[in-house]
Write an enzyme that holds these catalytic residues in place. Structure first.
Site, PDB file in Angstrom:
ATOM      1  N   LYS A   1      25.583 -15.516  16.081  1.00 50.92           N
ATOM      2  CA  LYS A   1      26.342 -16.364  16.999  1.00 50.92           C
ATOM      3  C   LYS A   1      26.329 -15.728  18.376  1.00 50.92           C
ATOM      4  O   LYS A   1      26.246 -14.504  18.493  1.00 50.92           O
ATOM      5  CB  LYS A   1      27.803 -16.470  16.535  1.00 50.92           C
TER       6      LYS A   1
HETATM    7  N1  GLU Z   1      27.045 -24.251  16.268  1.00 55.43           N
HETATM    8  C1  GLU Z   1      26.769 -24.971  15.062  1.00 55.43           C
HETATM    9  C2  GLU Z   1      27.492 -24.324  13.906  1.00 55.43           C
HETATM   10  O1  GLU Z   1      28.455 -23.605  14.071  1.00 55.43           O
HETATM   11  C3  GLU Z   1      25.282 -25.192  14.820  1.00 55.43           C
HETATM   12  C4  GLU Z   1      24.464 -23.952  14.658  1.00 55.43           C
HETATM   13  C5  GLU Z   1      22.974 -24.209  14.593  1.00 55.43           C
HETATM   14  O2  GLU Z   1      22.541 -25.343  14.559  1.00 55.43           O
HETATM   15  O3  GLU Z   1      22.247 -23.205  14.575  1.00 55.43           O
HETATM   16  O4  GLU Z   1      27.162 -24.548  12.774  1.00 55.43           O
END
Ligand code: GLU
Length: 417
Positions: free
Chosen positions: A107
């Site tokens: 993240k």
């Molecule tokens: N931000 C989204 C999540 O928390 C999508 C992450 C992604 O598609 O890599 O799942």
């Protein structure tokens, strides 16, 4: 942090600990999972529109990649903390494992207030951030995507910056891109689509008829507003929604198209014709069948969990329920479809986007949605069955299933050197 339970990384580690006990996790693997594999902390000097330089703090946390390249969104928010990003990277790892896609978890976060920044300031922050982490991301290393207050335009800037550094176009280095740049059909509303598929499957298990059922949605960003659309399609009446400005209620239901139009025009759902304003905390306690938390972490806590009347909670947000609240909801027999399953639709379609990019293909929305439906339904079933097998709530079932898969991969890989 006001109380201990509000530190998301502590919560993520508590979940790991209780799952370790449940599945009898190898202590060596547990030890390896106590810390993220890599943490990047970057300082981003950016020239603001008025000419002065402002320094922004950014992070990229890569928690685990045993099952495949790191994967996860980037969040822009004034309240981003390293512990929050660490927790979100951990949850991404479990999430990709729950839906069985070949990724690890990561993240990113930048401490900034995008609501008070111009487009060109946001662009410069994004490009500088990308340049600072460019050596550690890439289609086979770590694939970013949108999260809170980032969108397809942000991904376009990342794609361009990364590609300029490499010297050639690398569309597969990010997902959630605009369709014109290789984005996937259906990615924009995939988080909500997956979340409401989960709510539908949960309703089936509880034998709650959806036609005429009621729902409340906390948060009216991408996931929240699309959840309203999909609930309405199923015949569910969305009686309350909220955003950072406040909450609104109408016992006759809030039309999703009108609510979104109002939000786009006025910057908030508050003030929508035919609705009354209610206290935001009251939204979580309404007598509805389905509750969709689609905002930030720590919404449902030990303080309000006992007042939740919904039969089903489908978590579009990451980490909206604290472990203490989970125990209360379990006692009160609320069926909680956990975040790592309920919001996995987004990363599932990210995966489909990446596969299309790597193969230089572009699929139709029907093809994408059919695969999303299949993956969500089978993941729901697997989590539900695991929870029954261990006689635990669905979150524990989902964690057991996903952490076991990650642990198996770690053991097979061994430790080098
Ligand atoms: N931000 C989204 C999540 O928390 C999508 C992450 C992604 O598609 O890599 O799942």
């Amino acid at each position: 942090m006001s109380s201990k339970e509000s530190n998301p990384y502590e919560n993520a580690m508590k979940q790991l600990e209780s799952t370790a006990r449940l599945i009898k996790l190898d202590p060596d693997v547990h030890e390896m999972l106590r810390n993220p594999k890599r943490i990047l902390s970057v300082s981003l000097p950016v020239k603001m529109d008025d000419g002065h330089v402002k320094n922004f703090q950014g992070y990229r946390v890569q928690y685990n990649d045993a099952r495949g390249p790191f994967k996860g969104g980037i969040r822009y928010h004034p309240k981003v903390t390293l512990d929050e990003v660490k927790a979100l990277a951990t949850w991404m790892t479990w999430k990709c494992s729950v839906v069985d896609i070949p990724y690890g978890g990561a993240k990113g976060g930048v401490i900034c207030d995008p609501k008070n920044m111009s487009n060109s300031e946001k662009e410069r922050v994004t490009r500088r951030y990308t340049a600072m982490i460019a050596d550690f991301i890439g289609p086979y290393r770590d694939v970013p995507a949108p999260d809170v207050y980032t969108d397809s335009q942000t991904m376009a800037w990342i794609l361009d910056t990364y590609s300029q550094i490499k010297g050639y176009q690398v569309p597969e280095c990010v997902t959630g891109k605009p369709i014109a740049l290789g984005g996937s059909e259906g990615r924009n509303n995939s988080t909500a689509r997956g979340c409401i598929i989960c709510a539908r499957e949960a309703a089936k298990q509880l034998k709650v008829p959806l036609k005429g059922a009621t729902a409340a949605i906390q948060g009216y960003g991408n996931a929240g507003s699309w959840s309203a659309v999909f609930l309405q399609e199923l015949g569910v009446k969305v009686v309350a929604v909220s955003d950072s400005q406040g909450a609104i209620y109408s016992k006759n239901g809030l039309d999703s198209a009108k609510t979104l139009k109002h939000k786009e025009e006025k910057g908030s759902v508050v003030g929508l014709g035919g609705s009354e304003q209610i206290e935001p905390e009251k939204l979580l306690e309404l007598d509805v069948d389905i509750l969709v938390p689609a905002a930030l972490e720590n919404s449902i806590t030990a303080d309000n969990a006992r007042n939740v009347k919904a039969k089903i909670i489908s978590e579009a947000a990451n980490g909206p329920t604290t472990p203490e609240a989970d125990s209360i909801l379990e006692r009160n027999k609320v069926l909680v479809v956990p975040d790592i399953l309920a919001n996995a639709g987004g990363v599932t379609v990210s995966y489909l986007e990446w596969v299309q990019n790597l193969n230089r293909q572009h699929w139709t929305e029907e093809q994408v949605n059919a695969q999303l439906e299949q993956k969500m339904v089978s993941a729901f079933k697997a989590c539900y069955e695991t929870s029954k097998k261990y006689s635990v709530p669905m979150r524990s079932g989902a964690l057991a299933l996903s952490i076991k898969r990650v642990a198996d991969a770690i053991k097979l890989l061994g430790i080098w050197p």
